[in-house]
Design an enzyme around this catalytic site. Structure first.
Site, PDB file in Angstrom:
ATOM      1  N   GLY A   3       0.802  -1.218   0.000  1.00 42.15           N
ATOM      2  CA  GLY A   3       0.000   0.000   0.000  1.00 42.15           C
ATOM      3  C   GLY A   3       0.835   1.267   0.000  1.00 42.15           C
ATOM      4  O   GLY A   3       1.874   1.348  -0.664  1.00 42.15           O
ATOM      5  N   VAL A  36      -5.476  -2.286   3.796  1.00 42.99           N
ATOM      6  CA  VAL A  36      -5.456  -3.680   4.258  1.00 42.99           C
ATOM      7  C   VAL A  36      -5.823  -3.813   5.743  1.00 42.99           C
ATOM      8  O   VAL A  36      -6.158  -4.910   6.189  1.00 42.99           O
ATOM      9  CB  VAL A  36      -4.103  -4.378   3.995  1.00 42.99           C
ATOM     10  N   ASP A  92       2.652   2.509   2.307  1.00 40.89           N
ATOM     11  CA  ASP A  92       3.964   2.259   2.924  1.00 40.89           C
ATOM     12  C   ASP A  92       4.972   1.808   1.857  1.00 40.89           C
ATOM     13  O   ASP A  92       6.089   2.349   1.767  1.00 40.89           O
ATOM     14  CB  ASP A  92       3.767   1.162   3.986  1.00 40.89           C
TER      15      ASP A  92
END
Ligand code: ADP
Length: 169
Positions: free
Chosen positions: A33, A121, A35
């Site tokens: 994602g 997520v 990150d």
């Protein structure tokens, strides 16, 4: 008065602001994602320094330089994983915004951009996450002159619509 909260849609790694916030995991060693996108754009220097930070607890925030990013700083915060609302997820998400903003103030950041923490997520319900984000940022800005401006970066259309509804009326 000029608006201190802005909504944009797109990729947070592209923003030339004082600080972008990373929705990290507790290891601070990268992930998927936003990150993953931040680490990819920042280059290996970011991971190297993150290794020295010793992780980060859920609801806390730690700051690093931005390395190859256009942003000067990255504020790494760890959002809660949604688990039916039984593990203080709303309070922990609120804490992510509070602690990230406190870091931004400490490092004299004028413009800070947030992704929609925990809504990927980690599956925090998007509407509730947005209400918490807007409430915490609005409250913080009322009692602090820095940051001057906060940008909510919405990646998906659903979050964009939710933030527009909450802030544009
Ligand atoms: P979490 O584990 O906190 O849920 P994710 O990265 O899975 O973190 O998702 C958080 C939010 O970031 C999601 O709304 C996702 O759509 C968004 N996102 C993913 N990539 C980017 C990006 N490059 N820029 C901004 N937001 C992003």
């Amino acid at each position: 008065m000029e608006k201190r909260i802005e909504i944009v849609q797109g990729d947070i790694t592209k923003l030339q602001v004082d600080a972008i916030v990373n929705a990290a995991n507790s290891s601070l060693l990268g992930g998927g994602g936003v990150d993953g996108a931040i680490h990819k754009a920042a280059g290996p220097g970011l991971l190297e320094v993150c290794r020295l930070l010793g992780g980060c607890a859920t609801g806390e925030a730690k700051i690093t330089r931005g390395y190859k990013l256009p942003a000067r700083f990255v504020i790494h915060t760890v959002g809660p994983v949604w688990s039916a609302g039984l593990r203080h997820e709303p309070e922990l998400l609120a804490s992510c915004y509070q602690k990230s903003l406190a870091q931004a103030t400490l490092y004299e950041c004028k413009i800070v951009a947030f992704p929609n923490i925990s809504t990927g997520v980690y599956h925090f319900p998007k509407e509730m996450a947005a209400e918490i984000a807007c409430r915490e940022v609005q409250n913080y800005l009322l009692s602090n002159t820095l940051p001057e401006k906060v940008i909510f970066v919405c990646f998906d259309d659903e979050n964009l619509a939710i933030y527009k509804k909450l802030l544009n009326n």
